[in-house]
Design a protein around this motif. Structure first.
Motif, PDB file in Angstrom:
ATOM      1  N   ASP A  28     103.678  64.101  45.880  1.00 57.45           N
ATOM      2  CA  ASP A  28     103.958  65.485  45.489  1.00 57.45           C
ATOM      3  C   ASP A  28     105.369  65.888  45.900  1.00 57.45           C
ATOM      4  OD1 ASP A  28     101.410  65.836  44.448  1.00 57.45           O
ATOM      5  OD2 ASP A  28     100.589  66.564  46.353  1.00 57.45           O
ATOM      6  N   LEU A  29     105.702  65.627  47.176  1.00 62.10           N
ATOM      7  CA  LEU A  29     107.008  66.038  47.682  1.00 62.10           C
ATOM      8  C   LEU A  29     108.132  65.261  47.018  1.00 62.10           C
ATOM      9  CD1 LEU A  29     108.775  67.698  49.510  1.00 62.10           C
ATOM     10  CD2 LEU A  29     108.313  66.093  51.383  1.00 62.10           C
ATOM     11  N   SER A  30     107.914  63.987  46.778  1.00 60.83           N
ATOM     12  CA  SER A  30     108.967  63.184  46.150  1.00 60.83           C
ATOM     13  C   SER A  30     109.260  63.688  44.735  1.00 60.83           C
ATOM     14  CB  SER A  30     108.566  61.701  46.127  1.00 60.83           C
ATOM     15  OG  SER A  30     107.434  61.484  45.299  1.00 60.83           O
ATOM     16  N   LEU A  31     108.225  64.080  44.023  1.00 58.51           N
ATOM     17  CA  LEU A  31     108.418  64.607  42.674  1.00 58.51           C
ATOM     18  C   LEU A  31     109.156  65.941  42.711  1.00 58.51           C
ATOM     19  CD1 LEU A  31     104.947  63.786  41.081  1.00 58.51           C
ATOM     20  CD2 LEU A  31     107.135  62.699  40.554  1.00 58.51           C
ATOM     21  N   ASP A  32     108.768  66.817  43.653  1.00 54.41           N
ATOM     22  CA  ASP A  32     109.419  68.123  43.770  1.00 54.41           C
ATOM     23  C   ASP A  32     110.876  67.984  44.187  1.00 54.41           C
ATOM     24  OD1 ASP A  32     107.084  69.386  43.062  1.00 54.41           O
ATOM     25  OD2 ASP A  32     106.488  69.888  45.107  1.00 54.41           O
ATOM     26  N   ALA A  33     111.162  66.981  45.024  1.00 57.54           N
ATOM     27  CA  ALA A  33     112.520  66.805  45.534  1.00 57.54           C
ATOM     28  C   ALA A  33     113.371  65.912  44.634  1.00 57.54           C
ATOM     29  CB  ALA A  33     112.472  66.218  46.945  1.00 57.54           C
ATOM     30  N   GLY A  34     112.753  65.271  43.650  1.00 57.65           N
ATOM     31  CA  GLY A  34     113.498  64.419  42.736  1.00 57.65           C
ATOM     32  C   GLY A  34     113.952  63.114  43.352  1.00 57.65           C
ATOM     33  N   VAL A  35     113.147  62.588  44.276  1.00 55.02           N
ATOM     34  CA  VAL A  35     113.453  61.282  44.888  1.00 55.02           C
ATOM     35  C   VAL A  35     112.234  60.386  44.694  1.00 55.02           C
ATOM     36  CG1 VAL A  35     114.988  62.305  46.586  1.00 55.02           C
ATOM     37  CG2 VAL A  35     112.578  61.952  47.163  1.00 55.02           C
ATOM     38  N   SER A  36     112.421  59.104  44.916  1.00 53.65           N
ATOM     39  CA  SER A  36     111.297  58.187  44.765  1.00 53.65           C
ATOM     40  C   SER A  36     110.367  58.299  45.963  1.00 53.65           C
ATOM     41  CB  SER A  36     111.795  56.743  44.651  1.00 53.65           C
ATOM     42  OG  SER A  36     112.341  56.308  45.886  1.00 53.65           O
ATOM     43  N   GLN A  37     109.093  58.031  45.742  1.00 54.89           N
ATOM     44  CA  GLN A  37     108.139  58.057  46.836  1.00 54.89           C
ATOM     45  C   GLN A  37     108.499  57.006  47.886  1.00 54.89           C
ATOM     46  OE1 GLN A  37     104.035  57.540  45.689  1.00 54.89           O
ATOM     47  NE2 GLN A  37     103.267  57.705  47.777  1.00 54.89           N
ATOM     48  N   ARG A  38     109.041  55.888  47.445  1.00 56.12           N
ATOM     49  CA  ARG A  38     109.432  54.808  48.367  1.00 56.12           C
ATOM     50  C   ARG A  38     110.539  55.297  49.296  1.00 56.12           C
ATOM     51  NH1 ARG A  38     113.114  50.377  48.337  1.00 56.12           N
ATOM     52  NH2 ARG A  38     112.284  48.535  49.415  1.00 56.12           N
ATOM     53  N   HIS A  39     111.523  55.996  48.736  1.00 54.04           N
ATOM     54  CA  HIS A  39     112.612  56.492  49.567  1.00 54.04           C
ATOM     55  C   HIS A  39     112.107  57.528  50.562  1.00 54.04           C
ATOM     56  CE1 HIS A  39     116.584  57.360  50.932  1.00 54.04           C
ATOM     57  NE2 HIS A  39     116.635  58.569  50.385  1.00 54.04           N
ATOM     58  N   LEU A  40     111.215  58.413  50.116  1.00 55.54           N
ATOM     59  CA  LEU A  40     110.650  59.410  51.020  1.00 55.54           C
ATOM     60  C   LEU A  40     109.871  58.735  52.137  1.00 55.54           C
ATOM     61  CD1 LEU A  40     110.090  62.317  51.824  1.00 55.54           C
ATOM     62  CD2 LEU A  40     108.170  62.336  50.208  1.00 55.54           C
ATOM     63  N   SER A  41     109.148  57.675  51.798  1.00 58.77           N
ATOM     64  CA  SER A  41     108.404  56.923  52.809  1.00 58.77           C
ATOM     65  C   SER A  41     109.357  56.335  53.842  1.00 58.77           C
ATOM     66  CB  SER A  41     107.590  55.805  52.141  1.00 58.77           C
ATOM     67  OG  SER A  41     106.937  55.017  53.116  1.00 58.77           O
ATOM     68  N   PHE A  42     110.495  55.830  53.396  1.00 61.74           N
ATOM     69  CA  PHE A  42     111.497  55.278  54.306  1.00 61.74           C
ATOM     70  C   PHE A  42     112.069  56.379  55.204  1.00 61.74           C
ATOM     71  CE2 PHE A  42     113.083  50.908  52.792  1.00 61.74           C
ATOM     72  CZ  PHE A  42     111.779  50.514  52.476  1.00 61.74           C
ATOM     73  N   LEU A  43     112.268  57.562  54.636  1.00 63.38           N
ATOM     74  CA  LEU A  43     112.790  58.674  55.429  1.00 63.38           C
ATOM     75  C   LEU A  43     111.779  59.122  56.484  1.00 63.38           C
ATOM     76  CD1 LEU A  43     114.417  60.870  52.625  1.00 63.38           C
ATOM     77  CD2 LEU A  43     115.612  59.481  54.332  1.00 63.38           C
ATOM     78  N   GLU A  44     110.514  59.192  56.104  1.00 60.71           N
ATOM     79  CA  GLU A  44     109.482  59.642  57.029  1.00 60.71           C
ATOM     80  C   GLU A  44     109.202  58.628  58.126  1.00 60.71           C
ATOM     81  OE1 GLU A  44     105.860  61.010  55.353  1.00 60.71           O
ATOM     82  OE2 GLU A  44     106.757  62.785  54.430  1.00 60.71           O
ATOM     83  N   SER A  45     109.446  57.364  57.844  1.00 60.16           N
ATOM     84  CA  SER A  45     109.191  56.321  58.849  1.00 60.16           C
ATOM     85  C   SER A  45     110.414  56.041  59.714  1.00 60.16           C
ATOM     86  CB  SER A  45     108.745  55.026  58.157  1.00 60.16           C
ATOM     87  OG  SER A  45     109.800  54.500  57.375  1.00 60.16           O
ATOM     88  N   GLY A  46     111.537  56.619  59.353  1.00 63.00           N
ATOM     89  CA  GLY A  46     112.753  56.366  60.109  1.00 63.00           C
ATOM     90  C   GLY A  46     113.493  55.118  59.679  1.00 63.00           C
ATOM     91  N   ARG A  47     113.058  54.512  58.601  1.00 67.36           N
ATOM     92  CA  ARG A  47     113.724  53.296  58.118  1.00 67.36           C
ATOM     93  C   ARG A  47     115.014  53.630  57.369  1.00 67.36           C
ATOM     94  NH1 ARG A  47     109.117  50.019  55.031  1.00 67.36           N
ATOM     95  NH2 ARG A  47     110.683  48.342  55.066  1.00 67.36           N
ATOM     96  N   SER A  48     115.141  54.884  56.919  1.00 66.49           N
ATOM     97  CA  SER A  48     116.374  55.352  56.287  1.00 66.49           C
ATOM     98  C   SER A  48     116.765  56.680  56.915  1.00 66.49           C
ATOM     99  CB  SER A  48     116.187  55.545  54.779  1.00 66.49           C
ATOM    100  OG  SER A  48     115.979  54.314  54.134  1.00 66.49           O
TER     101      SER A  48
END
Length: 278
Positions: A28-48
């Motif tokens: 949901d958040l990735s779609l609203d923010a216009g980013v990929s779910q994979r990138h958001l996952s990396f941001l939330e995990s601290g990998r990016s």
């Protein structure tokens, strides 16, 4: 550290907290923010690590207040961008003037301006007259809110405030407590609201956890507050408004609560009361 390694940081904790608070999935958040779910996952995990623009993009997608956008920026290692000016600052002159106009135009009916914690910032003369039904207003404020904050919930719920005059107390108190509970839930990093909710709940004598199932079926479009004093009963309801395009924290958090008469008798009372005191 490699990008394949997860790291818990203030930003990762905060973005996950807000996403869950808003009841949004990563998708949901990735779609609203216009980013990929994979990138958001990396941001939330601290990998990016997010860029400053990405932090703001996520904050906007989450519809965070300006104060919380600053905190999210700080958590990611960036400086705040939204100022929190005092209402009497020169840059806030137009804001202050707009509030004065709104309060004055609402005469002879009460109107107040409150901050994020429901502390009274400004009032019109009608609000002073209305609260003056309790007696010497300075003494009343000292009794109901010794902190000096002039908190409108303390004025309403305290036994030396408005509470003894409110005839439909149980019904009104439940509604006001649920509103305060919602405010505290959407402002989770504000300890004042959390404490105020506990304080108001104790003063109300109401079990808020059970009140949801006990609410009566509404019979009117809006719930008025019924205030009785000296053999007369006034019925009023309120409307809350705020600045729609605020770019300052103080301006965004201010609330204008305007009160309206719910019947002809109350209308005439406020009009005559204004005439007698002028």
């Amino acid at each position: 550290m490699s990008l394949a390694t997860s790291e818990c940081t203030p930003f990762t904790s905060m973005i996950k907290k807000w996403r869950k608070l808003k009841k949004q999935s990563q998708l949901d958040l990735s779609l609203d923010a216009g980013v990929s779910q994979r990138h958001l996952s990396f941001l939330e995990s601290g990998r990016s690590k997010p860029s400053r623009e990405m932090v703001l993009n996520l904050a906007i997608a989450l519809e965070l207040p300006l104060r919380d956008r600053n905190q999210l920026l700080n958590a990611a290692g960036y400086a705040s961008i939204f100022k929190e000016r005092k209402l009497d600052d020169a840059e806030m002159k137009a804001i202050h003037h707009a509030l004065e106009i709104s309060l004055a135009h609402h005469e002879p009916y009460p109107a107040i301006v409150a901050d994020r914690n429901w502390n009274v910032v400004m009032t019109n003369e009608a609000a002073q007259r209305f609260m003056g039904l309790l007696g010497n207003l300075k003494e009343v404020w000292n009794n109901v809110d010794p902190s000096g904050n002039k908190n409108i919930y303390r004025m309403t719920f305290h036994p030396e405030g408005m509470r003894p005059l409110i005839q439909n107390w149980d019904e009104l108190a439940k509604t006001l407590l649920l509103r305060l509970q919602r405010d505290a839930h959407t402002d989770p990093d504000n300890p004042f609201l959390t404490q105020l909710l506990k304080e108001a709940t104790v003063l109300s004598g109401i079990d808020l956890s059970a009140s949801l199932t006990e609410l009566a079926t509404p019979t009117t479009p809006i719930l008025p507050m019924e205030v009785s004093k000296g053999g007369i009963t006034l019925k009023i309801f309120s409307m809350i408004s705020s600045f729609g395009t605020a770019q300052d924290i103080t301006a965004e958090e201010l609330k204008i609560e305007t009160f309206f008469p719910a019947d002809d008798f109350t209308t005439q009372f406020f009009k005559q009361n204004a005439t007698l005191t002028n």
